[in-house]
Structures are given as structure tokens and as C-alpha cells.
Design a protein around this motif. Structure first.
Motif, PDB file in Angstrom:
ATOM      1  N   PRO A   9       0.881  -1.304  -0.054  1.00 47.73           N
ATOM      2  CA  PRO A   9       0.130   0.153   0.003  1.00 47.73           C
ATOM      3  C   PRO A   9       0.697   1.253  -0.056  1.00 47.73           C
ATOM      4  CG  PRO A   9      -0.807  -1.578   1.562  1.00 47.73           C
ATOM      5  CD  PRO A   9       0.342  -2.138   1.181  1.00 47.73           C
ATOM      6  N   LEU A  10       1.931   1.327   0.759  1.00 47.00           N
ATOM      7  CA  LEU A  10       2.757   2.513   0.834  1.00 47.00           C
ATOM      8  C   LEU A  10       3.637   2.608  -0.743  1.00 47.00           C
ATOM      9  CD1 LEU A  10       4.284   4.772   2.348  1.00 47.00           C
ATOM     10  CD2 LEU A  10       6.334   2.919   2.472  1.00 47.00           C
ATOM     11  N   LEU A  11       3.944   1.625  -1.343  1.00 46.37           N
ATOM     12  CA  LEU A  11       4.301   1.878  -2.774  1.00 46.37           C
ATOM     13  C   LEU A  11       3.197   2.421  -3.468  1.00 46.37           C
ATOM     14  CD1 LEU A  11       6.967   1.538  -4.557  1.00 46.37           C
ATOM     15  CD2 LEU A  11       6.193  -0.929  -5.044  1.00 46.37           C
ATOM     16  N   ALA A  12       2.031   1.983  -3.504  1.00 47.99           N
ATOM     17  CA  ALA A  12       0.750   2.402  -4.341  1.00 47.99           C
ATOM     18  C   ALA A  12       0.680   3.783  -4.204  1.00 47.99           C
ATOM     19  CB  ALA A  12      -0.272   1.484  -4.004  1.00 47.99           C
ATOM     20  N   TRP A  13       0.707   4.230  -2.863  1.00 45.08           N
ATOM     21  CA  TRP A  13       0.496   5.836  -2.370  1.00 45.08           C
ATOM     22  C   TRP A  13       1.646   6.533  -3.096  1.00 45.08           C
ATOM     23  CZ3 TRP A  13      -3.060   8.623  -0.849  1.00 45.08           C
ATOM     24  CH2 TRP A  13      -4.424   7.970   0.023  1.00 45.08           C
ATOM     25  N   VAL A  14       2.787   6.180  -2.886  1.00 46.44           N
ATOM     26  CA  VAL A  14       3.929   6.882  -3.505  1.00 46.44           C
ATOM     27  C   VAL A  14       3.656   7.042  -4.869  1.00 46.44           C
ATOM     28  CG1 VAL A  14       6.330   6.692  -3.867  1.00 46.44           C
ATOM     29  CG2 VAL A  14       5.502   6.300  -1.421  1.00 46.44           C
ATOM     30  N   PHE A  15       3.661   5.943  -5.721  1.00 48.12           N
ATOM     31  CA  PHE A  15       3.498   5.940  -7.281  1.00 48.12           C
ATOM     32  C   PHE A  15       2.160   6.979  -7.543  1.00 48.12           C
ATOM     33  CE2 PHE A  15       1.534   4.207 -11.077  1.00 48.12           C
ATOM     34  CZ  PHE A  15       2.865   4.397 -12.008  1.00 48.12           C
ATOM     35  N   SER A  16       1.165   6.809  -6.827  1.00 53.16           N
ATOM     36  CA  SER A  16       0.203   7.637  -7.054  1.00 53.16           C
ATOM     37  C   SER A  16       0.356   9.032  -7.070  1.00 53.16           C
ATOM     38  CB  SER A  16      -1.240   7.291  -6.029  1.00 53.16           C
ATOM     39  OG  SER A  16      -1.492   5.781  -6.397  1.00 53.16           O
ATOM     40  N   LEU A  17       1.011   9.385  -5.799  1.00 61.09           N
ATOM     41  CA  LEU A  17       1.420  10.832  -5.609  1.00 61.09           C
ATOM     42  C   LEU A  17       2.322  11.294  -6.628  1.00 61.09           C
ATOM     43  CD1 LEU A  17       1.839  10.649  -1.612  1.00 61.09           C
ATOM     44  CD2 LEU A  17      -0.041  11.955  -3.041  1.00 61.09           C
ATOM     45  N   VAL A  18       3.351  10.474  -7.043  1.00 63.65           N
ATOM     46  CA  VAL A  18       4.158  11.019  -7.965  1.00 63.65           C
ATOM     47  C   VAL A  18       3.300  11.115  -9.261  1.00 63.65           C
ATOM     48  CG1 VAL A  18       6.260   9.977  -9.716  1.00 63.65           C
ATOM     49  CG2 VAL A  18       6.289   9.793  -7.151  1.00 63.65           C
ATOM     50  N   VAL A  19       2.401  10.226  -9.627  1.00 64.44           N
ATOM     51  CA  VAL A  19       2.044  10.642 -10.776  1.00 64.44           C
ATOM     52  C   VAL A  19       1.177  11.879 -10.697  1.00 64.44           C
ATOM     53  CG1 VAL A  19      -0.124   9.660 -12.121  1.00 64.44           C
ATOM     54  CG2 VAL A  19       1.821   7.960 -11.663  1.00 64.44           C
ATOM     55  N   LEU A  20       0.303  12.094  -9.751  1.00 60.75           N
ATOM     56  CA  LEU A  20      -0.560  13.235  -9.533  1.00 60.75           C
ATOM     57  C   LEU A  20       0.406  14.441  -9.368  1.00 60.75           C
ATOM     58  CD1 LEU A  20      -2.849  12.284  -7.020  1.00 60.75           C
ATOM     59  CD2 LEU A  20      -3.432  12.682  -9.392  1.00 60.75           C
ATOM     60  N   ALA A  21       1.465  14.377  -8.931  1.00 60.20           N
ATOM     61  CA  ALA A  21       2.375  15.545  -8.868  1.00 60.20           C
ATOM     62  C   ALA A  21       2.991  15.755 -10.388  1.00 60.20           C
ATOM     63  CB  ALA A  21       3.708  15.207  -8.086  1.00 60.20           C
ATOM     64  N   ALA A  22       3.197  14.924 -10.993  1.00 61.19           N
ATOM     65  CA  ALA A  22       3.856  15.029 -12.591  1.00 61.19           C
ATOM     66  C   ALA A  22       2.747  15.512 -13.431  1.00 61.19           C
ATOM     67  CB  ALA A  22       4.205  13.630 -13.060  1.00 61.19           C
ATOM     68  N   SER A  23       1.612  15.030 -13.307  1.00 65.71           N
ATOM     69  CA  SER A  23       0.317  15.630 -14.109  1.00 65.71           C
ATOM     70  C   SER A  23      -0.053  17.013 -13.726  1.00 65.71           C
ATOM     71  CB  SER A  23      -0.998  14.707 -13.947  1.00 65.71           C
ATOM     72  OG  SER A  23      -1.533  14.930 -12.751  1.00 65.71           O
ATOM     73  N   THR A  24       0.172  17.551 -12.451  1.00 67.73           N
ATOM     74  CA  THR A  24      -0.149  18.668 -11.918  1.00 67.73           C
ATOM     75  C   THR A  24       1.089  19.747 -12.484  1.00 67.73           C
ATOM     76  OG1 THR A  24      -0.904  17.780 -10.033  1.00 67.73           O
ATOM     77  CG2 THR A  24      -0.201  20.313 -10.073  1.00 67.73           C
ATOM     78  N   VAL A  25       2.399  19.136 -12.361  1.00 61.77           N
ATOM     79  CA  VAL A  25       3.505  20.095 -12.980  1.00 61.77           C
ATOM     80  C   VAL A  25       3.022  20.425 -14.474  1.00 61.77           C
ATOM     81  CG1 VAL A  25       5.701  20.482 -13.368  1.00 61.77           C
ATOM     82  CG2 VAL A  25       5.050  19.596 -11.328  1.00 61.77           C
ATOM     83  N   LEU A  26       2.733  19.251 -15.329  1.00 65.78           N
ATOM     84  CA  LEU A  26       2.604  19.523 -16.692  1.00 65.78           C
ATOM     85  C   LEU A  26       1.376  20.157 -17.059  1.00 65.78           C
ATOM     86  CD1 LEU A  26       3.620  15.925 -18.060  1.00 65.78           C
ATOM     87  CD2 LEU A  26       4.747  18.123 -18.080  1.00 65.78           C
ATOM     88  N   LEU A  27       0.383  20.210 -16.247  1.00 66.25           N
ATOM     89  CA  LEU A  27      -0.894  20.948 -16.237  1.00 66.25           C
ATOM     90  C   LEU A  27      -0.632  22.304 -15.999  1.00 66.25           C
ATOM     91  CD1 LEU A  27      -3.735  20.212 -16.946  1.00 66.25           C
ATOM     92  CD2 LEU A  27      -4.270  19.979 -14.632  1.00 66.25           C
ATOM     93  N   GLY A  28       0.163  22.701 -15.132  1.00 72.17           N
ATOM     94  CA  GLY A  28       0.535  23.870 -15.023  1.00 72.17           C
ATOM     95  C   GLY A  28       1.221  24.678 -15.964  1.00 72.17           C
ATOM     96  N   ALA A 122      -7.002  17.769 -20.908  1.00 71.77           N
ATOM     97  CA  ALA A 122      -7.921  16.550 -20.688  1.00 71.77           C
ATOM     98  C   ALA A 122      -7.344  15.402 -20.180  1.00 71.77           C
ATOM     99  CB  ALA A 122      -8.915  16.261 -21.740  1.00 71.77           C
ATOM    100  N   ALA A 123      -6.160  14.979 -21.165  1.00 72.10           N
ATOM    101  CA  ALA A 123      -5.540  13.694 -20.670  1.00 72.10           C
ATOM    102  C   ALA A 123      -4.711  13.919 -19.263  1.00 72.10           C
ATOM    103  CB  ALA A 123      -4.442  13.527 -21.629  1.00 72.10           C
ATOM    104  N   LEU A 124      -4.271  15.124 -19.299  1.00 69.19           N
ATOM    105  CA  LEU A 124      -3.591  15.270 -17.644  1.00 69.19           C
ATOM    106  C   LEU A 124      -4.602  15.549 -16.286  1.00 69.19           C
ATOM    107  CD1 LEU A 124      -0.925  17.826 -18.767  1.00 69.19           C
ATOM    108  CD2 LEU A 124      -0.332  15.257 -18.150  1.00 69.19           C
ATOM    109  N   LEU A 125      -5.936  15.810 -16.743  1.00 70.80           N
ATOM    110  CA  LEU A 125      -6.849  15.419 -15.756  1.00 70.80           C
ATOM    111  C   LEU A 125      -7.448  14.165 -15.298  1.00 70.80           C
ATOM    112  CD1 LEU A 125      -9.110  18.483 -16.669  1.00 70.80           C
ATOM    113  CD2 LEU A 125      -7.552  18.455 -14.739  1.00 70.80           C
ATOM    114  N   VAL A 126      -7.053  13.164 -16.081  1.00 72.14           N
ATOM    115  CA  VAL A 126      -7.547  11.887 -16.065  1.00 72.14           C
ATOM    116  C   VAL A 126      -7.110  11.481 -14.606  1.00 72.14           C
ATOM    117  CG1 VAL A 126      -7.602   9.436 -16.900  1.00 72.14           C
ATOM    118  CG2 VAL A 126      -8.055  11.264 -18.297  1.00 72.14           C
ATOM    119  N   PRO A 127      -5.918  11.372 -14.145  1.00 72.77           N
ATOM    120  CA  PRO A 127      -5.132  10.888 -12.967  1.00 72.77           C
ATOM    121  C   PRO A 127      -5.879  11.695 -11.677  1.00 72.77           C
ATOM    122  CG  PRO A 127      -3.470  11.354 -14.493  1.00 72.77           C
ATOM    123  CD  PRO A 127      -4.562  11.850 -14.994  1.00 72.77           C
TER     124      PRO A 127
END
Length: 170
Positions: A9-28, A122-127
Motif C-alpha cells: 500500500p505504501l508503494l501504491a500511495w507513493v506511485f499515485s502521488l508521483v503521478v499526480l504531482a507530474a500531471s499537476t506540473v505538466l498541467l501547470g 484533458a489527458a492530464l486531468l484523468v489521474p
């Protein structure tokens, strides 16, 4: 040979946060560029010459650019490079809209693609939509745990029933 690993679960949370952070930066970056495009002080210019295509400087980018020379209304001549696209091919005499991004550096507004920008946004909002769905599910599970326990029990019974049917057939 099959790898015997499990996602904790910890690895899943970390991976999810990395994906959300990357999509947020690109979205920005997309939002910043879109705001710059919308708020730019465009000026009409007449295309005087369209140069040949040349590869971009980056080695891993296969896009082609062409040099476009233009004359502003005040009579000054400038040039800018623009990405070669399918539905936009200026020729000498055409009017384009340009704006100065820095001293003696110009950008052609027609090069901006609303379809591409909105598609990438739109693609970056999917995560984020997936994250919101998981949060919604988690809050619903916390509010009404007995309903979810019943659903899980029914799902397990359906799986057992399918296994029993497949065993009888064999």
C-alpha cells in the motif's frame, strides 16, 4: 519465470502521488502557456517569405520547423520559426498574428493549437479524476461499511459459484 513481488500500500500511495504531482506540473505548464497565448498583444503581420523545414535542435524530438519572415504594420521585418502542422501552411502575402515574447524574439499565434492544448489538458486531468473517484469510494466505504461488506460477500460468492461450475465441467 514469474516475478514474485507484491505492491505494498505504501508503494501504491507513493506511485499515485508521483503521478499526480507530474500531471499537476505538466498541467501547470499548459495552463501557463495558454494564459500567455490568450493575453499576448497580437499584431497583424504580412508573411514575406516561408523558409524550408529544418529539424528541431533536440535529438529526441522529430518535429520539423520552418522559418517564416513577416513584415509588421510599421514596416519592420522580422522572422520566427513555427512548427510545421497539417492544417496550417502560410504562404507569402498571408496575414498572420504575431507577438513579441522577448526583445527581437517573435512568436506566431496561429502556431498555437487549441485542439492539442485542450486534448493534453484533458489527458492530464484523468489521474485527478481517478483520484477523486477513489476518494469518493473511500468516503462512501467509511460512511456505510456494512453495505460494502455485503457487496464483497456477494462478489466472493459469485466467484465461488463460477469456480464450482468450471470444476463440474472438467
Amino acid at each position: 519465470m514469474r516475478a514474485s513481488y507484491r505492491v505494498t500500500p505504501l508503494l501504491a500511495w507513493v506511485f499515485s502521488l508521483v503521478v499526480l504531482a507530474a500531471s499537476t506540473v505538466l498541467l501547470g505548464f499548459f495552463v501557463r502557456d495558454t494564459v500567455r497565448h490568450v493575453t499576448a498583444d497580437d499584431q497583424p503581420a504580412v508573411v514575406t517569405d516561408v523558409g524550408g523545414t529544418s529539424p528541431r535542435v533536440s535529438n529526441n524530438d522529430r518535429r520539423r520547423e520552418r522559418s517564416i519572415s513577416f513584415r509588421l504594420e510599421d514596416g519592420t521585418e522580422h522572422a520566427a520559426s513555427a512548427e510545421q502542422r497539417w492544417f496550417w501552411s502560410p504562404s507569402p502575402g498571408d496575414t498572420v498574428h504575431v507577438h513579441e515574447t522577448s526583445p527581437d524574439s517573435w512568436e506566431i499565434s496561429e502556431e498555437f493549437s487549441w485542439i492539442g492544448t485542450l486534448g493534453w489538458i484533458a489527458a492530464l486531468l484523468v489521474p485527478w479524476l481517478v483520484a477523486l473517484a477513489k476518494i469518493w469510494e473511500w468516503t462512501a466505504r467509511k460512511r456505510n461499511p456494512e453495505r460494502f461488506a455485503e457487496k464483497e460477500r456477494q462478489a466472493k460468492e459469485r466467484v465461488r459459484a463460477r469456480l464450482d461450475r468450471s470444476r463440474r465441467r472438467s
